[in-house]
Design a protein around this motif. Structure first.
Motif, PDB file in Angstrom:
ATOM      1  N   TYR A 186       7.715   3.675  -4.410  1.00 23.37           N
ATOM      2  CA  TYR A 186       6.642   3.464  -5.393  1.00 23.37           C
ATOM      3  C   TYR A 186       5.394   4.225  -4.960  1.00 23.37           C
ATOM      4  O   TYR A 186       4.723   4.868  -5.758  1.00 23.37           O
ATOM      5  CB  TYR A 186       6.302   1.968  -5.526  1.00 23.37           C
ATOM      6  CG  TYR A 186       7.386   1.133  -6.154  1.00 23.37           C
ATOM      7  CD1 TYR A 186       8.267   1.679  -7.083  1.00 23.37           C
ATOM      8  CD2 TYR A 186       7.516  -0.217  -5.842  1.00 23.37           C
ATOM      9  CE1 TYR A 186       9.260   0.901  -7.666  1.00 23.37           C
ATOM     10  CE2 TYR A 186       8.499  -1.001  -6.419  1.00 23.37           C
ATOM     11  CZ  TYR A 186       9.371  -0.433  -7.319  1.00 23.37           C
ATOM     12  OH  TYR A 186      10.355  -1.200  -7.897  1.00 23.37           O
ATOM     13  N   ALA A 204       3.197   7.299  -6.872  1.00 20.83           N
ATOM     14  CA  ALA A 204       1.762   7.240  -7.167  1.00 20.83           C
ATOM     15  C   ALA A 204       1.013   8.365  -6.443  1.00 20.83           C
ATOM     16  O   ALA A 204       0.154   9.039  -7.024  1.00 20.83           O
ATOM     17  CB  ALA A 204       1.198   5.884  -6.764  1.00 20.83           C
ATOM     18  N   ALA A 212      -7.710   0.269  -9.766  1.00 25.32           N
ATOM     19  CA  ALA A 212      -6.525  -0.358 -10.351  1.00 25.32           C
ATOM     20  C   ALA A 212      -5.301  -0.088  -9.470  1.00 25.32           C
ATOM     21  O   ALA A 212      -4.489  -0.987  -9.211  1.00 25.32           O
ATOM     22  CB  ALA A 212      -6.300   0.182 -11.756  1.00 25.32           C
ATOM     23  N   MET A 213      -5.182   1.154  -8.981  1.00 26.72           N
ATOM     24  CA  MET A 213      -4.038   1.477  -8.126  1.00 26.72           C
ATOM     25  C   MET A 213      -4.081   0.678  -6.840  1.00 26.72           C
ATOM     26  O   MET A 213      -3.056   0.189  -6.354  1.00 26.72           O
ATOM     27  CB  MET A 213      -4.035   2.977  -7.818  1.00 26.72           C
ATOM     28  CG  MET A 213      -3.660   3.829  -9.017  1.00 26.72           C
ATOM     29  SD  MET A 213      -3.910   5.577  -8.709  1.00 26.72           S
ATOM     30  CE  MET A 213      -2.320   6.021  -8.077  1.00 26.72           C
ATOM     31  N   VAL A 251      -5.445  -2.280  -6.361  1.00 21.01           N
ATOM     32  CA  VAL A 251      -5.086  -3.679  -6.626  1.00 21.01           C
ATOM     33  C   VAL A 251      -3.575  -3.818  -6.757  1.00 21.01           C
ATOM     34  O   VAL A 251      -2.954  -4.712  -6.178  1.00 21.01           O
ATOM     35  CB  VAL A 251      -5.793  -4.187  -7.903  1.00 21.01           C
ATOM     36  CG1 VAL A 251      -5.254  -5.546  -8.312  1.00 21.01           C
ATOM     37  CG2 VAL A 251      -7.296  -4.262  -7.666  1.00 21.01           C
ATOM     38  N   PHE A 252      -2.951  -2.882  -7.483  1.00 23.73           N
ATOM     39  CA  PHE A 252      -1.505  -2.907  -7.674  1.00 23.73           C
ATOM     40  C   PHE A 252      -0.777  -2.842  -6.322  1.00 23.73           C
ATOM     41  O   PHE A 252       0.112  -3.651  -6.027  1.00 23.73           O
ATOM     42  CB  PHE A 252      -1.099  -1.732  -8.573  1.00 23.73           C
ATOM     43  CG  PHE A 252       0.381  -1.584  -8.762  1.00 23.73           C
ATOM     44  CD1 PHE A 252       1.116  -2.536  -9.459  1.00 23.73           C
ATOM     45  CD2 PHE A 252       1.050  -0.484  -8.238  1.00 23.73           C
ATOM     46  CE1 PHE A 252       2.477  -2.398  -9.634  1.00 23.73           C
ATOM     47  CE2 PHE A 252       2.419  -0.332  -8.404  1.00 23.73           C
ATOM     48  CZ  PHE A 252       3.134  -1.297  -9.099  1.00 23.73           C
ATOM     49  N   PHE A 253      -1.189  -1.918  -5.477  1.00 16.35           N
ATOM     50  CA  PHE A 253      -0.486  -1.771  -4.201  1.00 16.35           C
ATOM     51  C   PHE A 253      -0.801  -2.900  -3.225  1.00 16.35           C
ATOM     52  O   PHE A 253       0.018  -3.231  -2.376  1.00 16.35           O
ATOM     53  CB  PHE A 253      -0.767  -0.401  -3.578  1.00 16.35           C
ATOM     54  CG  PHE A 253       0.148   0.657  -4.124  1.00 16.35           C
ATOM     55  CD1 PHE A 253       1.476   0.713  -3.718  1.00 16.35           C
ATOM     56  CD2 PHE A 253      -0.288   1.557  -5.080  1.00 16.35           C
ATOM     57  CE1 PHE A 253       2.343   1.644  -4.246  1.00 16.35           C
ATOM     58  CE2 PHE A 253       0.576   2.501  -5.613  1.00 16.35           C
ATOM     59  CZ  PHE A 253       1.891   2.538  -5.194  1.00 16.35           C
ATOM     60  N   PHE A 306      -1.086  -5.995  -4.170  1.00 18.67           N
ATOM     61  CA  PHE A 306      -0.148  -7.026  -4.627  1.00 18.67           C
ATOM     62  C   PHE A 306       1.241  -6.778  -4.035  1.00 18.67           C
ATOM     63  O   PHE A 306       1.864  -7.675  -3.449  1.00 18.67           O
ATOM     64  CB  PHE A 306      -0.121  -7.018  -6.168  1.00 18.67           C
ATOM     65  CG  PHE A 306       0.980  -7.833  -6.763  1.00 18.67           C
ATOM     66  CD1 PHE A 306       0.915  -9.219  -6.763  1.00 18.67           C
ATOM     67  CD2 PHE A 306       2.093  -7.214  -7.325  1.00 18.67           C
ATOM     68  CE1 PHE A 306       1.940  -9.976  -7.309  1.00 18.67           C
ATOM     69  CE2 PHE A 306       3.117  -7.962  -7.873  1.00 18.67           C
ATOM     70  CZ  PHE A 306       3.034  -9.349  -7.857  1.00 18.67           C
ATOM     71  N   LEU A 307       1.724  -5.520  -4.147  1.00 19.24           N
ATOM     72  CA  LEU A 307       3.054  -5.195  -3.595  1.00 19.24           C
ATOM     73  C   LEU A 307       3.082  -5.354  -2.073  1.00 19.24           C
ATOM     74  O   LEU A 307       4.084  -5.772  -1.493  1.00 19.24           O
ATOM     75  CB  LEU A 307       3.431  -3.758  -3.961  1.00 19.24           C
ATOM     76  CG  LEU A 307       3.811  -3.498  -5.413  1.00 19.24           C
ATOM     77  CD1 LEU A 307       4.285  -2.068  -5.576  1.00 19.24           C
ATOM     78  CD2 LEU A 307       4.912  -4.455  -5.857  1.00 19.24           C
ATOM     79  N   THR A 308       1.957  -5.011  -1.431  1.00 23.78           N
ATOM     80  CA  THR A 308       1.869  -5.133   0.025  1.00 23.78           C
ATOM     81  C   THR A 308       2.124  -6.564   0.462  1.00 23.78           C
ATOM     82  O   THR A 308       2.971  -6.832   1.322  1.00 23.78           O
ATOM     83  CB  THR A 308       0.474  -4.699   0.511  1.00 23.78           C
ATOM     84  OG1 THR A 308       0.284  -3.334   0.177  1.00 23.78           O
ATOM     85  CG2 THR A 308       0.323  -4.874   2.020  1.00 23.78           C
ATOM     86  N   LYS A 353       3.429  -9.019  -1.199  1.00 23.52           N
ATOM     87  CA  LYS A 353       4.759  -9.483  -1.582  1.00 23.52           C
ATOM     88  C   LYS A 353       5.820  -9.007  -0.580  1.00 23.52           C
ATOM     89  O   LYS A 353       6.629  -9.801  -0.080  1.00 23.52           O
ATOM     90  CB  LYS A 353       5.062  -8.951  -2.989  1.00 23.52           C
ATOM     91  CG  LYS A 353       6.203  -9.642  -3.670  1.00 23.52           C
ATOM     92  CD  LYS A 353       6.317  -9.190  -5.128  1.00 23.52           C
ATOM     93  CE  LYS A 353       7.736  -9.373  -5.584  1.00 23.52           C
ATOM     94  NZ  LYS A 353       8.300  -8.260  -6.275  1.00 23.52           N
TER      95      LYS A 353
END
Lengths: 342, 548
Positions: free
Chosen positions: A55, A59, A106-107, A109-111, A113-115, A117
């Motif tokens: 992912y 990006a 935004a990017m 924040v997205f990463f 979240f994945l981090t 998780k």
């Protein structure tokens, strides 16, 4: 038809040729390069990390592409020409600036979240469960213990396939670090700390890793070898490593055992079933069953054991093994003793 | 006032090809321009030494199981290479640029504390020499540039570590003094009309850098003193039985991460001067560039533990430092687009400084993006301490900081020497260096991902390890060749280069108003400051730049 310049043909041909190779799977480089890679995961933890890494690459490639295209485009479009008037003196543009902040935010924040998780999936709490394996880093070898089976060995780590294994990581001297890219995350080994990691291997096989925290002279030769075994193979490994060392039968090997016990070998090395009970150097109880010696540096055979005994520093400079200045007959006897410790 | 100490100062115009002056005068000088130039010579001296070390490392790594260097020597070389390039090449080059330029850009004629300024420079030089002296005393430091305990304790390592501590401590005291000097100079000595909002961006970045130095270096200096006490008096700060090896990591990275920004913000400042001048436009979003610089500096103090994600300190603390480290990507990304926005609609003159600036945009984006990899904890767990780190940090330090130094060199060399650098030789240097640099370090991303740890003196002959390493070594030799072209360019231009006018680039800031090289006083008079581009306003006084 317009004649194209030479460089055009060069690049166009190269491009077409490479695509054809990839399409025909003749580009043997790709699978080989991946063979020891973190992007070729063989375990659950490594798989999750590789997925997140993919992912990220998508990006990151997008961002790099945007920056590169804009740079090249602006250079091409806005190059100064003779007699250029002064360009319009733009100082700011609030809308563009908000996009400049908003998109990266935004990017991020997205990463993030994945981090969180992935981090929680790869390294969940172990809630005081006893470790299945304890690996202790020493300058420059690994001590490997299976506390439940009461087995101790060195340098070659056997793990069962298909179940989450809790590995405890410790250090006996300086900071070392466990890293087997195909099996997942790194973890430091810090003196007086007990770190742990989970390894769930999917496929039986042989996996290579290395100490990844600089730990002194021979940091380079502190390779990690993991054998992921099926249940039967793993049980065989445990049962073959539980008994004490074989008693030598040949006269030469018996002489070797005597030399081993009269020199100070046993102060550092351990051989179960004998008086040798040191813990500062690799356990030799089942030494001959290991495929490599000196932590992955050389194949484990009589010739190399001989070489090392004759002059340890010449083989592995800086190693803590002293040179006992043995004569040839004593060396032969010792080699005979060590190579029958199956 | 006969009893006062006489401070020798140059009585003639500053050095140029037409003046011949003695070494003694340079040594005794407290003139900020001479000190600034000496900083550059110090950086160049150590750059050649550190580069030679790197070349020998690349020779050793060119093929598997090589025996060119012993492990002991290799470990000393990689430690010295990193330490020297960071503390004695990039720091003096960038601080020296600030020492030379800040007073000129703010219309002052000196730094606030000229003697302290000279002291800082000499402490840096002698710190570096002391570090290299260790080679003659039985071995250089050999525990890596971040020198993790307990490997650095007396039980495990030799006297080289003592030289590491003392050399860096001496240079570190010089850096703190330089930081203090910048803060006072910039806050107190600007020409009256130059409010903070009209300050050139290079000066802004130096101000932020100075605050970073003042906050970060004391942590390093304390850690170095504690380690020296450990080694010489058995204080046991970092010994696991009585102290904590992790304490060293906290103290070091509390310095170490701001240090990264100490090395990149001045380069950002240089590029923020170069892009507008060579695009013939004002910087796009002046206040965004300043604000993102301040944001980076503030965040810099809250990200140090991303160097310790693999230390096993727990998911909660890792999540916090992951968030702060990811956030730092936002202001950095903003800057990239500020510079792109400056190019947009401009009239771009692709001279040497601009060439490096454009290359920087792409190289630094690569370095910045791989930096994000290390903020994402699970990816960091795979790639940290592998060759991915080696690739990443060189894209940041070379593609960012060093490209900044080179852009600055080509931009301000005419001001410093009164001669232009040769453009053709410059382009040969540029292409050799850029191609060599990418050849050396791009491939190392893959090396790391296929499992090669950093700091190994040799490696097993895995598939493609030798091929990739050989490519890397070839690239290193191209870079080395390019450095000789640069040296020849500097030598030739000083001797017989084209004479530089006061304002060869049609630039915006005050240093281009005075002669090249400037007189001792810098200015007889200064044009009025009406915006962040005082010289532009002065040259266009019939249509004043009124911030619309």
């Amino acid at each position: 038809m317009l004649a194209k310049p030479l460089w055009y043909h060069f690049f166009a041909d190269t491009l077409v040729f490479s695509f054809r190779l990839i399409a025909q799977r003749q580009l043997s480089v790709l699978p080989n390069v991946l063979s020891t890679s973190m992007m070729n995961p063989a375990g659950e933890q490594a798989r999750r990390i590789a997925q997140l890494t993919n992912y990220f690459f998508i990006a990151a490639s997008f961002v790099l592409l945007v920056v590169t295209v804009l740079t090249v485009l602006f250079l091409y479009k806005f190059r100064a020409k003779a007699g250029d008037a002064e360009p319009k003196q733009i100082k700011r543009n609030v809308k563009v600036e908000l996009v400049m902040v908003g998109v990266p935010l935004a990017m991020v924040v997205f990463f993030f979240f994945l981090t969180v998780k992935t981090m929680r999936a790869v390294l969940p709490q172990h809630h005081d469960r006893a470790p299945d394996v304890i690996v202790t880093g020493h300058q420059w070898w690994w001590e490997v213990q299976y506390p439940l089976a009461n087995v101790t060995t060195a340098n070659e780590v056997h793990l069962p396939v298909g179940k989450p294994v809790l590995v405890e990581l410790k250090s006996a001297d300086v900071i070392h670090d466990w890293w087997v890219p195909e099996l997942g995350n790194k973890m430091d080994m810090i003196p007086d700390r007990e770190n742990f990691l989970w390894i769930t291997v999917h496929e039986a096989g042989y996996y290579q890793g290395a100490c990844s925290e600089f730990c002194g002279t021979q940091h380079a030769w502190m390779r990690i070898q993991v054998y992921a075994d099926s249940d039967t193979d793993f049980n065989n490994f445990i049962t073959s490593h539980q008994p004490v060392a074989q008693t030598p039968t040949s006269p030469l090997a018996q002489t070797g055992e005597r030399i081993f016990n009269t020199m100070t070998c046993g102060d550092c090395h351990r051989i179960n079933g004998t008086a040798a009970n040191g813990d500062d150097a690799p356990d030799l109880t089942h030494f001959a069953s290991r495929r490599t010696m000196l932590t992955g540096m050389l194949p484990n055979d009589a010739r190399h054991v001989h070489q090392f005994l004759a002059n340890p520093q010449a083989v592995k400079s800086g190693v803590h093994m002293p040179n006992f200045a043995l004569d040839d007959t004593s060396q032969n006897a010792l080699v005979a003793y060590l190579t029958q410790l199956k | 006032m006969e009893s006062l100490l006489h401070v020798p100062e140059p009585a003639e115009p500053l050095p140029s090809a037409t003046t011949r002056r003695g070494l003694l005068e340079w040594i005794s000088s407290v003139d900020h321009k001479q000190v600034g130039i000496m900083y550059q010579w110090v950086a160049l001296l150590f750059f050649l030494a550190g580069g030679a070390l790197a070349l020998m490392m690349r020779v050793q790594l060119s093929v598997a199981n090589n025996r060119f260097l012993s492990p002991e020597v290799y470990n000393q070389f990689f430690t010295m290479h990193g330490t020297v390039m960071i503390f004695f090449v990039l720091m003096p080059a960038l601080i020296g640029a600030g020492v030379y330029l800040v007073p000129l850009m703010i219309g002052a004629n000196e730094m606030a504390y000229p003697r302290l300024n000279a002291l800082s420079m000499w402490l840096t030089l002698f710190g570096g020499l002391l570090l290299f002296f260790s080679f003659l005393t039985g071995g250089a430091p050999d525990a890596g540039w971040f020198n993790y305990a307990p490997l650095t304790e007396e039980v495990y390592t030799g006297s080289g570590i003592n030289y590491y501590c003392m050399g860096l401590l001496i240079a570190g005291i010089g850096s703190v003094a330089a930081g203090l000097n910048f803060v006072v100079t910039i806050l107190k000595m600007r020409v009256p009309d130059m409010s903070l909002k009209r300050m050139p961006l290079f000066v802004w970045m130096m101000l932020i850098t100075a605050f970073l130095i003042l906050g970060a270096l004391p942590s390093l200096n304390a850690a170095l003193s504690m380690l020296l006490l450990d080694r010489l008096l058995h204080a046991m700060f970092f010994v696991n039985t009585h102290g904590s090896p992790l304490l060293w990591q906290h103290l070091f990275w509390l310095f170490g991460h701001p240090e990264v920004y100490i090395l990149i913000l001045p380069a950002f400042g240089i590029f923020s001067e170069v892009f507008p001048v060579f695009s013939r436009k004002p910087i796009f979003g002046y206040s965004f560039v300043v604000a993102s610089g301040i944001a980076i500096a503030l965040l810099a103090y809250g990200v140090w533990m991303h160097h310790m994600f693999a230390a096993g300190l727990g998911n909660t603390v890792n999540a916090f430092f992951s968030a702060s480290s990811l956030l730092i990507g936002v202001p950095t990304g903003v800057k990239i687009f500020n510079w792109l926005g400056t190019m947009y609609g401009g009239s771009i003159r692709l001279r040497m400084p601009m060439l490096f600036a454009v290359a920087f945009l792409i190289e630094f984006t690569i370095g910045g993006l791989t930096g994000i990899m290390f903020a994402i904890v699970p990816i960091d767990w795979q790639v940290t301490d592998s060759y991915v780190v080696v690739a990443h940090l060189h894209y940041v330090f070379v593609g960012g900081s060093l490209f900044g130094v080179f852009a600055g060199l080509f931009y301000w060399f005419p001001k410093m020497s009164g001669k232009m650098l040769d453009e053709k030789l410059g382009r040969v240097f540029f292409w050799l260096f850029v191609i060599g640099f990418n050849l050396t370090f791009l491939i190392q991303h893959w090396l790391g991902m296929i499992g090669m740890p950093r700091r190994v003196y040799t490696y097993l002959d895995f598939p493609h390890y030798t091929l990739f390493n050989m490519i890397s070594t070839v690239g290193a030799f191209l870079m080395a060749a390019s450095v000789f072209v640069l040296l020849w360019n500097i030598f030739k231009s000083i001797r017989s280069g084209e004479v530089a006018p006061p304002d060869p680039w049609d630039a915006n800031t005050l240093e281009w108003y005075t002669d090249s090289p400037p007189s001792l006083k810098n200015f007889e008079r200064v044009p009025p400051v009406t915006s962040d581009r005082p010289l532009y306003d002065f040259k266009h006084s019939h249509q004043p730049d009124d911030a619309t």
